[in-house]
Design a protein around this motif. Structure first.
Motif, PDB file in Angstrom:
ATOM      1  N   LEU A  18      10.712 -75.560 -31.868  1.00 33.13           N
ATOM      2  CA  LEU A  18      12.097 -75.334 -31.445  1.00 33.13           C
ATOM      3  C   LEU A  18      12.783 -74.308 -32.333  1.00 33.13           C
ATOM      4  O   LEU A  18      13.563 -73.473 -31.857  1.00 33.13           O
ATOM      5  CB  LEU A  18      12.873 -76.650 -31.448  1.00 33.13           C
ATOM      6  N   LYS A  19      12.488 -74.373 -33.640  1.00 26.60           N
ATOM      7  CA  LYS A  19      13.088 -73.415 -34.570  1.00 26.60           C
ATOM      8  C   LYS A  19      12.663 -71.992 -34.220  1.00 26.60           C
ATOM      9  O   LYS A  19      13.475 -71.059 -34.214  1.00 26.60           O
ATOM     10  CB  LYS A  19      12.678 -73.757 -35.998  1.00 26.60           C
ATOM     11  N   LYS A  20      11.370 -71.832 -33.904  1.00 30.14           N
ATOM     12  CA  LYS A  20      10.874 -70.505 -33.515  1.00 30.14           C
ATOM     13  C   LYS A  20      11.466 -70.071 -32.175  1.00 30.14           C
ATOM     14  O   LYS A  20      11.892 -68.921 -32.009  1.00 30.14           O
ATOM     15  CB  LYS A  20       9.350 -70.540 -33.430  1.00 30.14           C
ATOM     16  N   THR A  21      11.494 -70.997 -31.222  1.00 29.57           N
ATOM     17  CA  THR A  21      12.007 -70.689 -29.880  1.00 29.57           C
ATOM     18  C   THR A  21      13.464 -70.267 -29.936  1.00 29.57           C
ATOM     19  O   THR A  21      13.874 -69.300 -29.275  1.00 29.57           O
ATOM     20  CB  THR A  21      11.857 -71.916 -28.964  1.00 29.57           C
ATOM     21  N   TYR A  22      14.269 -70.986 -30.728  1.00 27.55           N
ATOM     22  CA  TYR A  22      15.705 -70.730 -30.760  1.00 27.55           C
ATOM     23  C   TYR A  22      16.116 -69.713 -31.832  1.00 27.55           C
ATOM     24  O   TYR A  22      17.294 -69.622 -32.183  1.00 27.55           O
ATOM     25  CB  TYR A  22      16.461 -72.039 -30.968  1.00 27.55           C
ATOM     26  N   SER A  23      15.138 -68.968 -32.359  1.00 28.49           N
ATOM     27  CA  SER A  23      15.474 -67.906 -33.319  1.00 28.49           C
ATOM     28  C   SER A  23      15.196 -66.526 -32.746  1.00 28.49           C
ATOM     29  O   SER A  23      15.175 -65.534 -33.464  1.00 28.49           O
ATOM     30  CB  SER A  23      14.673 -68.105 -34.618  1.00 28.49           C
ATOM     31  N   VAL A  24      14.959 -66.469 -31.416  1.00 25.21           N
ATOM     32  CA  VAL A  24      14.647 -65.192 -30.755  1.00 25.21           C
ATOM     33  C   VAL A  24      15.722 -64.149 -31.024  1.00 25.21           C
ATOM     34  O   VAL A  24      15.429 -62.980 -31.314  1.00 25.21           O
ATOM     35  CB  VAL A  24      14.478 -65.400 -29.229  1.00 25.21           C
ATOM     36  N   PRO A  37      18.878 -78.780 -28.786  1.00 28.30           N
ATOM     37  CA  PRO A  37      17.419 -78.785 -28.638  1.00 28.30           C
ATOM     38  C   PRO A  37      16.970 -79.308 -27.278  1.00 28.30           C
ATOM     39  O   PRO A  37      17.458 -80.336 -26.807  1.00 28.30           O
ATOM     40  CB  PRO A  37      16.954 -79.700 -29.774  1.00 28.30           C
ATOM     41  N   LEU A  38      16.064 -78.557 -26.659  1.00 27.43           N
ATOM     42  CA  LEU A  38      15.466 -78.828 -25.351  1.00 27.43           C
ATOM     43  C   LEU A  38      16.421 -78.587 -24.180  1.00 27.43           C
ATOM     44  O   LEU A  38      15.990 -78.343 -23.062  1.00 27.43           O
ATOM     45  CB  LEU A  38      14.928 -80.266 -25.260  1.00 27.43           C
ATOM     46  N   VAL A  39      17.719 -78.639 -24.433  1.00 25.95           N
ATOM     47  CA  VAL A  39      18.725 -78.490 -23.367  1.00 25.95           C
ATOM     48  C   VAL A  39      19.248 -77.064 -23.298  1.00 25.95           C
ATOM     49  O   VAL A  39      19.500 -76.524 -22.222  1.00 25.95           O
ATOM     50  CB  VAL A  39      19.888 -79.482 -23.576  1.00 25.95           C
ATOM     51  N   GLY A  40      19.407 -76.424 -24.459  1.00 22.34           N
ATOM     52  CA  GLY A  40      19.971 -75.085 -24.495  1.00 22.34           C
ATOM     53  C   GLY A  40      21.485 -75.118 -24.458  1.00 22.34           C
ATOM     54  O   GLY A  40      22.118 -76.022 -25.023  1.00 22.34           O
ATOM     55  N   ASN A  41      22.086 -74.159 -23.779  1.00 20.72           N
ATOM     56  CA  ASN A  41      23.547 -74.075 -23.668  1.00 20.72           C
ATOM     57  C   ASN A  41      23.991 -74.442 -22.258  1.00 20.72           C
ATOM     58  O   ASN A  41      23.185 -74.525 -21.347  1.00 20.72           O
ATOM     59  CB  ASN A  41      24.024 -72.661 -24.016  1.00 20.72           C
ATOM     60  N   TYR A  72      20.809 -69.775 -24.089  1.00 19.92           N
ATOM     61  CA  TYR A  72      19.511 -70.382 -23.774  1.00 19.92           C
ATOM     62  C   TYR A  72      19.626 -71.285 -22.556  1.00 19.92           C
ATOM     63  O   TYR A  72      20.547 -72.103 -22.463  1.00 19.92           O
ATOM     64  CB  TYR A  72      18.987 -71.208 -24.959  1.00 19.92           C
ATOM     65  N   GLU A  73      18.702 -71.084 -21.620  1.00 22.36           N
ATOM     66  CA  GLU A  73      18.545 -71.997 -20.496  1.00 22.36           C
ATOM     67  C   GLU A  73      17.363 -72.905 -20.831  1.00 22.36           C
ATOM     68  O   GLU A  73      16.207 -72.488 -20.723  1.00 22.36           O
ATOM     69  CB  GLU A  73      18.266 -71.224 -19.209  1.00 22.36           C
ATOM     70  N   PHE A  74      17.668 -74.090 -21.308  1.00 22.02           N
ATOM     71  CA  PHE A  74      16.641 -74.990 -21.830  1.00 22.02           C
ATOM     72  C   PHE A  74      15.917 -74.283 -22.978  1.00 22.02           C
ATOM     73  O   PHE A  74      16.484 -74.103 -24.043  1.00 22.02           O
ATOM     74  CB  PHE A  74      15.681 -75.443 -20.723  1.00 22.02           C
ATOM     75  N   LEU A  75      14.684 -73.821 -22.743  1.00 24.10           N
ATOM     76  CA  LEU A  75      13.928 -73.156 -23.814  1.00 24.10           C
ATOM     77  C   LEU A  75      13.850 -71.647 -23.608  1.00 24.10           C
ATOM     78  O   LEU A  75      13.256 -70.939 -24.429  1.00 24.10           O
ATOM     79  CB  LEU A  75      12.506 -73.738 -23.889  1.00 24.10           C
ATOM     80  N   MET A 226      14.203 -77.472 -10.867  1.00 29.69           N
ATOM     81  CA  MET A 226      12.776 -77.793 -10.823  1.00 29.69           C
ATOM     82  C   MET A 226      11.967 -76.591 -10.336  1.00 29.69           C
ATOM     83  O   MET A 226      10.897 -76.300 -10.859  1.00 29.69           O
ATOM     84  CB  MET A 226      12.546 -79.001  -9.917  1.00 29.69           C
ATOM     85  N   PHE A 227      12.500 -75.880  -9.330  1.00 26.75           N
ATOM     86  CA  PHE A 227      11.804 -74.689  -8.830  1.00 26.75           C
ATOM     87  C   PHE A 227      11.650 -73.640  -9.934  1.00 26.75           C
ATOM     88  O   PHE A 227      10.612 -72.987 -10.045  1.00 26.75           O
ATOM     89  CB  PHE A 227      12.564 -74.081  -7.657  1.00 26.75           C
ATOM     90  N   ILE A 228      12.697 -73.483 -10.762  1.00 28.51           N
ATOM     91  CA  ILE A 228      12.682 -72.446 -11.790  1.00 28.51           C
ATOM     92  C   ILE A 228      11.849 -72.863 -12.999  1.00 28.51           C
ATOM     93  O   ILE A 228      11.024 -72.099 -13.499  1.00 28.51           O
ATOM     94  CB  ILE A 228      14.128 -72.107 -12.234  1.00 28.51           C
TER      95      ILE A 228
END
Length: 531
Positions: A18-24, A37-41, A72-75, A226-228
């Motif tokens: 999560l730290k790596k994912t959310y440090s883009v 975390p996991l939810v995003g904004n 962030y949309e989720f991750l 779910m589709f996305i």
């Protein structure tokens, strides 16, 4: 003990991931909101604390000096673009890097949704755009205008009847319901060749099925996510956007109408006829699309993509998918524009009076009739509708998918390096917020049609006004939508005074947690027969 050790390892691995994912964004100096975390904004929207437009305005204003910022949309990282020059670059100059919309539905799972013009990608989208583009020229709109006028006549007759039968001699209406029924009947006539009166016959089948496929309730929103984000699950469970009953209704309606016309050699200048022509390869540009010909500031120009000659066989399912897209767009987005046009007439009566003066002058000039050219040449009408679409754009944001790695440049003067978007990354253009940015539109929350007068419209910065999108991927139906909204407003004001009533939402407030532009308590207005 072994369970505890593995649990600790998994927790640490998740934290590091999560730290790596959310440090883009941070390593590029791109400012972004702190994600959950996991939810995003955007959680405030989904739990019903905030409407999507209030959320978009809040985050836009949070970063006043940024060319773009992150969310962030989720991750998944999402770039939100503010800078006008960068918007021009993305939508025009470097369009090939941002050719597609976000993938909603796999066309193999749900072809009725996945095969429409909005959802198609790459070269297939280009081919479909070029195939359909000749259906939306001014000459085609002129032929459809009588169908729109006929729907308006039925609407005004029914409303007059209801007012005359009431004790109060006025009628309080929920404007979104009225405009949705009107838009439904226009699409029934112009796209499916049906005569429907949804105001007099409230529960007719065409309207009921339309409500089903355009219902953006919580279940539809969950399916879209779910589709996305979980496409493998939607495929495994065979989940589709439209219910089987609604899909079969429109499939059968389209095919039966098309087959009946073929068998009986019937020609009616509506969308089914144009789609039948497209299937045969006989739908070609009879004119070069031009903004001047339409006399509408909001009209978007067709790009070279739409004017290319294409010789491709399309399946019946492809054609049905386009007809459903016209229905979906006409049912929701056009009715939203009409709703807020009526709302503004009620809460700004001085503008209504000025517009009715122009309508009366047009009636005298044309002997009580109007055609496509006369209504499109009504200057003040166009100013009013242009301002409606600035203040209340039906599309809150424009999305694009990066189709190959792209350098966005630096987010701000202090950013250490350029931000590189990777193939598959998504960006949004914050058009609702840009339309309400005082930097581009002084006193932005004021409804002021004079912004679009001949004397003032040159002050509007190019690419700051985008009610129908920008670039080759703009809305193909802008001429049709503008014509429909103008005719509806013309006919309503011709016959009725539009006023606020006790239930009118002043100031306007949206219902939290929704993606549609629905006002708290409904969009209630009062109609009186004009003397």
């Amino acid at each position: 003990m072994l369970f505890l050790i593995w649990s600790a390892v998994l927790i640490v691995a998740l934290i590091l991931y999560l730290k790596k994912t959310y440090s883009v964004f941070s390593k590029y100096g791109v400012k972004n909101m702190t994600p959950i975390p996991l939810v995003g904004n955007g959680l405030s929207v989904f739990i019903g604390r905030e409407h999507i437009v209030d959320y978009s305005m809040r985050i836009y204003q949070q970063y006043p000096e940024e060319r773009f910022f992150g969310s962030y949309e989720f991750l998944r990282p999402l770039v939100i673009v503010k800078d006008i020059e960068l918007i021009k670059q993305i939508t025009i100059k470097d369009f090939e890097y941002f050719l597609d919309h976000k993938t909603m539905v796999d066309d193999r799972i749900d072809p009725l949704f996945g095969r429409n013009l909005f959802s198609l990608k790459g070269e297939e989208w280009k081919d479909m755009r070029a195939t359909l583009s000749p259906a939306f020229t001014s000459s085609k709109m002129k032929l459809m205008l009588p169908f729109i006028v006929e729907v308006g006549n039925r609407m005004t007759d029914e409303l007059k009847k209801q007012i005359k039968e009431s004790d109060e001699k006025y009628l309080d209406i929920e404007a979104k319901d009225l405009t949705t029924r009107y838009a439904n009947d226009v699409i029934a006539s112009c796209a499916f060749g049906l005569k429907v009166d949804s105001i007099a016959e409230e529960n007719n089948e065409f309207f009921r099925m339309g409500k089903v496929i355009t219902n953006f309730g919580i279940s539809t929103i969950i399916k879209m996510f779910m589709f996305i984000y979980l496409p493998f699950l939607t495929k495994m469970l065979n989940i589709k956007v439209f219910s089987e009953a609604a899909a079969n209704f429109f499939k059968n309606l389209f095919m039966n109408t098309m087959n009946h016309r073929k068998a009986n050699n019937i020609v009616r200048p509506d969308m089914i006829h144009l789609l039948m022509q497209a299937k045969k390869g006989k739908l070609v540009h009879e004119e070069k699309p031009s903004k001047e010909a339409d006399a509408g500031f909001a009209t978007v120009d067709e790009s070279e993509v739409g004017t290319n000659n294409v010789n491709k066989d399309w399946s019946d399912l492809d054609l049905i998918a386009q007809a459903l897209l016209f229905f979906f767009a006409g049912f929701e987005t056009v009715s939203t524009a009409m709703t807020f046009a009526l709302y503004q007439m009620a809460v700004t009566p001085e503008i209504q009076e000025k517009l009715i003066k122009e309508i009366k002058e047009n009636e005298i000039k044309n002997g009580g009739k109007f055609d496509y050219n006369s209504i499109q040449n009504m200057a003040y009408m166009d100013m009013v509708i242009s301002e409606v679409l600035r203040l209340w754009p039906p599309a809150i944001a424009l999305d694009r998918i990066c189709t190959k790695d792209y350098n966005l440049g630096r987010a701000n003067d202090k950013a250490p390096k350029d931000y590189i978007m990777r193939k598959g990354d998504c960006l949004q253009i914050a058009n609702w917020a840009i339309h309400r940015d005082p930097k581009y539109f002084p006193n932005p929350t004021k409804f002021d049609p004079e912004r679009f007068s001949e004397e003032n419209k040159h002050n509007i910065q190019p690419f700051s006004y985008m009610p129908f999108g920008l670039g080759p991927r703009n809305c193909i139906g802008s001429r049709f939508a503008l014509c429909e909204v103008k005719v509806m407003l013309y006919q309503i004001l011709q016959h009725f005074e539009v006023e606020a009533c006790e239930r009118t939402c002043i100031p306007p407030e949206f219902i939290p947690g929704q993606f549609n532009l629905n006002l708290k308590g409904g969009n209630w207005l009062r109609l009186k027969i004009r003397q």
